[in-house]
Design a protein around this motif. Structure first.
Motif, short mmCIF file in Angstrom:
data_model
loop_
_atom_site.label_atom_id
_atom_site.label_comp_id
_atom_site.label_asym_id
_atom_site.label_seq_id
_atom_site.Cartn_x
_atom_site.Cartn_y
_atom_site.Cartn_z
N TYR A 46 0.84 -1.15 -0.09
CA TYR A 46 -0.07 -0.03 0.15
C TYR A 46 0.76 1.18 0.09
O TYR A 46 1.73 1.39 0.66
CB TYR A 46 -0.96 -0.07 1.05
CG TYR A 46 -1.66 1.25 1.43
CD1 TYR A 46 -2.81 1.26 0.63
CD2 TYR A 46 -1.38 2.33 2.25
CE1 TYR A 46 -3.64 2.40 0.55
CE2 TYR A 46 -2.39 3.39 2.32
CZ TYR A 46 -3.25 3.50 1.62
OH TYR A 46 -4.28 4.62 1.67
N TYR A 47 0.63 2.30 -0.92
CA TYR A 47 1.41 3.36 -0.97
C TYR A 47 0.44 4.63 -0.54
O TYR A 47 -0.52 4.80 -1.05
CB TYR A 47 1.95 3.81 -2.42
CG TYR A 47 2.40 5.10 -2.53
CD1 TYR A 47 4.07 5.14 -2.00
CD2 TYR A 47 2.20 5.92 -3.15
CE1 TYR A 47 4.62 6.29 -1.91
CE2 TYR A 47 2.74 7.36 -3.23
CZ TYR A 47 4.10 7.30 -2.64
OH TYR A 47 4.74 8.45 -2.79
N CYS A 48 0.99 5.22 0.31
CA CYS A 48 0.24 6.56 0.81
C CYS A 48 0.82 7.68 0.08
O CYS A 48 1.95 8.02 0.28
CB CYS A 48 0.23 6.64 2.58
SG CYS A 48 -0.55 8.11 3.00
N ASP A 49 -0.08 8.49 -0.54
CA ASP A 49 0.35 9.68 -1.13
C ASP A 49 0.88 10.80 -0.35
O ASP A 49 1.56 11.53 -0.59
CB ASP A 49 -0.72 10.02 -2.39
CG ASP A 49 -0.71 9.20 -3.49
OD1 ASP A 49 0.34 8.70 -4.06
OD2 ASP A 49 -1.61 8.93 -3.99
N TYR A 50 -0.09 10.89 0.59
CA TYR A 50 0.31 12.01 1.66
C TYR A 50 1.60 11.64 2.36
O TYR A 50 2.22 12.72 2.75
CB TYR A 50 -1.03 11.95 2.72
CG TYR A 50 -2.24 12.18 2.08
CD1 TYR A 50 -2.79 13.39 1.30
CD2 TYR A 50 -3.19 11.33 2.20
CE1 TYR A 50 -3.97 13.40 1.01
CE2 TYR A 50 -4.34 11.68 1.70
CZ TYR A 50 -4.77 12.70 0.97
OH TYR A 50 -5.90 12.78 0.36
N LYS A 64 -5.07 0.14 8.65
CA LYS A 64 -5.77 0.78 9.68
C LYS A 64 -4.86 1.52 10.84
O LYS A 64 -5.19 2.89 11.14
CB LYS A 64 -6.58 -0.08 10.64
CG LYS A 64 -7.51 0.53 11.46
CD LYS A 64 -8.33 -0.62 12.07
CE LYS A 64 -9.33 0.01 13.22
NZ LYS A 64 -10.19 -0.95 13.89
N LYS A 65 -3.65 0.88 11.13
CA LYS A 65 -2.78 1.45 12.01
C LYS A 65 -2.02 2.73 11.21
O LYS A 65 -1.82 3.85 11.92
CB LYS A 65 -1.68 0.72 12.40
CG LYS A 65 -0.68 1.02 13.30
CD LYS A 65 0.43 0.09 13.67
CE LYS A 65 1.43 0.70 14.57
NZ LYS A 65 2.60 -0.41 14.82
N HIS A 66 -1.90 2.94 9.92
CA HIS A 66 -1.40 3.84 9.36
C HIS A 66 -2.31 5.07 9.13
O HIS A 66 -2.07 6.25 9.52
CB HIS A 66 -0.64 3.54 7.95
CG HIS A 66 -0.26 4.79 7.11
ND1 HIS A 66 0.81 5.38 7.31
CD2 HIS A 66 -0.76 5.26 6.01
CE1 HIS A 66 1.07 6.41 6.59
NE2 HIS A 66 0.06 6.47 5.70
N LEU A 67 -3.50 4.79 8.69
CA LEU A 67 -4.47 5.75 8.37
C LEU A 67 -5.11 6.50 9.55
O LEU A 67 -5.49 7.55 9.60
CB LEU A 67 -5.73 5.26 7.50
CG LEU A 67 -5.44 4.70 6.27
CD1 LEU A 67 -6.67 3.97 5.50
CD2 LEU A 67 -4.92 5.72 5.25
#
Length: 179
Positions: free
Chosen positions: A5-9, A22-25
């Motif tokens: 999963y890549y988070c753009d932010y 879930k932990k990351h978001l």
């Protein structure tokens, strides 16, 4: 290895499963990065209301630096920047964040409508075969060699697919054979 999963932010990736995502978001770093991203698009009036509600940062006033940076709960704006912000909020409404901050190089850019009218005039002049009038172009457009409003270029680190074409156009050779 599995999906990632890549988070753009946050500009980071991790193994994609329900627990990790879930932990990351829900994490503090993600929320701060997301807030910083959306703060780039706030109008002058919203920034003014936010900055007026904050007290000045003593550390920033004394040293010119703050270890908390953009996450500081105190204001890092000077009196001069606040006056400029008030003028923008009163006179121009929402011009965008790049015209607000003195640290990013305060400039007044035309509205999209003004830019479109100016662009049509330039295109019409090109269509008649006459040269473009240098006085009509902004200094920034001359420097960049682009026919784009500056607020389109204000977002840092755009991927190559979203960058405007170079001033001379793309230099590609057409291949007539496949394989």
């Amino acid at each position: 290895m599995g999906k990632r999963y890549y988070c753009d932010y946050c500009d980071r990736s991790f193994q994609d499963n329900m627990h990790n995502r879930k932990k990351h978001l829900n994490g503090v770093q993600h929320h701060r990065a997301k807030k910083a991203w959306f703060d780039n698009f706030r109008d002058a009036a919203a920034i003014l209301v936010d900055e007026q509600s904050k007290k000045p940062c003593r550390k920033f006033l004394q040293t010119g630096q703050c270890v908390f940076g953009t996450n500081c709960r105190f204001s890092h704006m000077t009196e001069r920047e606040m006056e400029h912000l008030k003028q923008l909020a009163a006179g121009h409404g929402s011009r965008g964040p790049r015209a607000v901050s003195g640290k990013r190089g305060a400039f007044s850019e035309p509205t999209v409508e003004e830019w479109l009218v100016k662009r049509e005039k330039r295109r019409a002049a090109q269509g008649r075969g006459s040269a473009l009038n240098d006085e009509d172009e902004d200094e920034d457009e001359k420097r960049l060699g682009l026919d784009l409003p500056l607020h389109f270029l204000s977002i840092p680190d755009l991927p190559p697919s979203l960058l405007p074409p170079p001033p001379g156009g793309w230099t590609t050779t057409v291949q007539s054979q496949w394989g």
